[in-house]
Design an enzyme around this catalytic site. Structure first.
Site, PDB file in Angstrom:
ATOM      1  N   LYS A  19       0.818  -1.217   0.000  1.00 39.51           N
ATOM      2  CA  LYS A  19       0.000   0.000   0.000  1.00 39.51           C
ATOM      3  C   LYS A  19       0.853   1.269   0.000  1.00 39.51           C
ATOM      4  CE  LYS A  19      -3.761  -1.121  -0.920  1.00 39.51           C
ATOM      5  NZ  LYS A  19      -4.166  -0.555  -2.190  1.00 39.51           N
ATOM      6  N   ASP A 252       9.215  -6.413   4.491  1.00 32.62           N
ATOM      7  CA  ASP A 252       8.776  -7.123   3.293  1.00 32.62           C
ATOM      8  C   ASP A 252       8.726  -6.116   2.155  1.00 32.62           C
ATOM      9  OD1 ASP A 252       7.827  -9.066   1.614  1.00 32.62           O
ATOM     10  OD2 ASP A 252       5.815  -9.155   2.473  1.00 32.62           O
ATOM     11  N   ALA A 253       9.238  -6.476   0.998  1.00 30.73           N
ATOM     12  CA  ALA A 253       9.209  -5.564  -0.146  1.00 30.73           C
ATOM     13  C   ALA A 253       7.774  -5.306  -0.587  1.00 30.73           C
ATOM     14  CB  ALA A 253      10.016  -6.151  -1.312  1.00 30.73           C
ATOM     15  N   ARG A 258      -0.426  -5.083  -5.959  1.00 30.03           N
ATOM     16  CA  ARG A 258      -0.503  -6.452  -5.438  1.00 30.03           C
ATOM     17  C   ARG A 258      -1.674  -6.664  -4.483  1.00 30.03           C
ATOM     18  NH1 ARG A 258       5.369  -8.974  -4.016  1.00 30.03           N
ATOM     19  NH2 ARG A 258       5.296  -7.429  -2.331  1.00 30.03           N
ATOM     20  N   LYS A 259      -2.486  -5.645  -4.261  1.00 31.80           N
ATOM     21  CA  LYS A 259      -3.613  -5.785  -3.332  1.00 31.80           C
ATOM     22  C   LYS A 259      -4.927  -5.434  -4.038  1.00 31.80           C
ATOM     23  CE  LYS A 259      -1.607  -7.323   0.349  1.00 31.80           C
ATOM     24  NZ  LYS A 259      -0.559  -7.980  -0.441  1.00 31.80           N
ATOM     25  N   LYS A 279      -2.054   4.562 -12.463  1.00 34.71           N
ATOM     26  CA  LYS A 279      -2.559   4.690 -13.830  1.00 34.71           C
ATOM     27  C   LYS A 279      -3.455   5.914 -13.956  1.00 34.71           C
ATOM     28  CE  LYS A 279      -2.455  -0.314 -14.431  1.00 34.71           C
ATOM     29  NZ  LYS A 279      -3.239  -1.554 -14.642  1.00 34.71           N
ATOM     30  N   LYS A 283      -6.582   4.811 -18.741  1.00 29.48           N
ATOM     31  CA  LYS A 283      -6.434   3.362 -18.622  1.00 29.48           C
ATOM     32  C   LYS A 283      -7.740   2.779 -18.114  1.00 29.48           C
ATOM     33  CE  LYS A 283      -1.909   4.388 -18.861  1.00 29.48           C
ATOM     34  NZ  LYS A 283      -1.435   5.749 -19.237  1.00 29.48           N
TER      35      LYS A 283
END
Length: 402
Positions: A19, A252-253, A258-259, A279, A283
């Site tokens: 996030k 953590d990277a 990713r969410k 974006k 888009k």
């Protein structure tokens, strides 16, 4: 559709590494749209221990033109990135807004993509990519969102507010929540389990301090969830692994996008696969997902269904959608094909073209960073920052199905 079942959704806080990346990417979108409403932005962010890396493609008047950066533009981008990290609250040895290493690998938009998207004398603006987009609404909460996700978001939103105000100084930015509800006759009737894992100050993993943290979390849950859903049978898992002192990008990277299930409907509805953050609104991964939510929410708000899923599909460079699909899951008061025709008949929607969507929802504004944490949907109270949450199409839809 099943009427009695258990269902679970999760959320993550603004300090979760993914996030953090989403918020940085959307802050860059906002920065460019504030300078050029027709800016093109596709910005990806990587966050890790003491490092933020940007990559992607852009085009923006006054910032990046003819393959050159305007004077001061690179410095403004870096200030924006560091400002996001500062606002989230990261001042830790492993991730600090002031001392982290920053890399900017943004570059010009591909001319081959631009030729498919840009409007010309003989064609309307095309979609920025192919893809399928879904929108959803249901009557489980006042904001017409799945209850499991709505409560998961609100728990973390409240905890972040308390952390920043000083009401809960032992909290650190990284956190996750999860809410499991039992449904009967399609309605939530009981919270069976609540999971909250939160980064914390040193020492809050044992003894009285641990008890203080857990009591605080339970109070937040009691404030957020309706009282009739909680009981002595509700199971709480608060920091179930033990210590959570190392968190965020140091633990953590993080990566943009990713969410996506946290961003949308918590698994209660389909997702087309495309992320939103980073974006610009040409888009359709972003803008068409917003218009489908808007349409589904207005259908439910109009009393035409209790649940509604809508899908749109696009081809890159083509302005009109390839398909429109409505599914009210057996809860509609009119047939689903009737709703499809009703949507098509509403002229103010601009034929659901990318430009029509942007103009109707007024998306060419710097409104996106706020959307990048605690969900893109179900936030009516935040007004003009979430125009796709308005229910101003209700009367049009009712008139169209008479």
């Amino acid at each position: 559709m099943r009427n009695s079942y258990l269902f679970t959704s999760e959320s993550v806080s603004e300090g979760h590494p993914d996030k953090v990346s989403d918020q940085i990417s959307d802050a860059i979108v906002d920065l460019f749209l504030a300078k050029d409403p027709e800016a093109r932005v596709a910005c990806e962010t990587l966050t890790t221990t003491q490092r933020v890396v940007l990559a992607g493609e852009i085009r923006c008047k006054g910032v990046y033109e003819n393959d050159e950066w305007a004077p001061g533009a690179l410095e403004e981008i870096e200030r924006t990135v560091r400002g996001v990290v500062r606002d989230i609250g990261y001042e830790q040895d492993g991730f600090h807004w002031e001392t982290l290493t920053f890399e900017n690998h943004l570059h010009g938009q591909s001319a081959h993509i631009a030729q498919g998207v840009d409007a010309a004398d003989d064609k309307d603006e095309g979609a920025g990519d192919q893809g399928i987009m879904f929108g959803f609404a249901c009557d489980e909460t006042p904001d017409l969102m799945p209850a499991t996700l709505d409560y998961s978001h609100k728990i973390l939103h409240r905890m972040a507010a308390d952390r920043k105000s000083g009401a809960a100084p032992f909290l650190e930015p990284d956190a996750k929540s999860q809410v499991s509800l039992r449904f009967a006759n399609g309605k939530p009737v009981a919270a069976t389990a609540v999971v909250v894992s939160t980064q914390h100050a040193k020492g809050y993993d044992q003894g009285e301090k641990e008890a203080e943290l857990k009591a605080y979390v339970k109070k937040v849950v009691a404030d957020v969830l309706p009282a009739d859903l909680l009981s002595d049978e509700t199971v709480y898992h608060i920091n179930p692994t033990g210590s959570f002192e190392i968190g965020g990008p140091d633990g953590d990277a993080g990566l943009t996008g990713r969410k996506i299930i946290v961003d949308t409907y918590g698994g209660a509805a389909p997702h087309g696969g495309g992320a939103f953050s980073g974006k610009d609104p040409t888009k359709v991964d972003r803008s068409a997902a917003y218009i489908t939510r808007y349409l589904a929410k207005n259908i439910v708000a109009a009393g035409l269904a209790r649940r509604c899923t809508i899908q749109l599909a696009y081809a890159i460079g083509v302005s009109e959608p390839l398909s429109l699909y409505v599914d009210t899951h057996g809860t509609g008061t009119v047939e689903d094909p009737t709703l499809e025709e009703a949507i098509k008949s509403i002229g103010k929607l601009g034929g659901l073209t990318p430009r029509g969507i942007r103009e109707h929802l007024k998306l060419n504004k710097p409104i996106y960073r706020r959307s990048a944490a605690y969900g893109h949907f179900g936030r009516q109270a935040e007004g003009d920052f979430f125009p796709w949450e308005k229910t101003d199409l209700v009367e049009d839809l009712k008139a169209a199905v008479r």
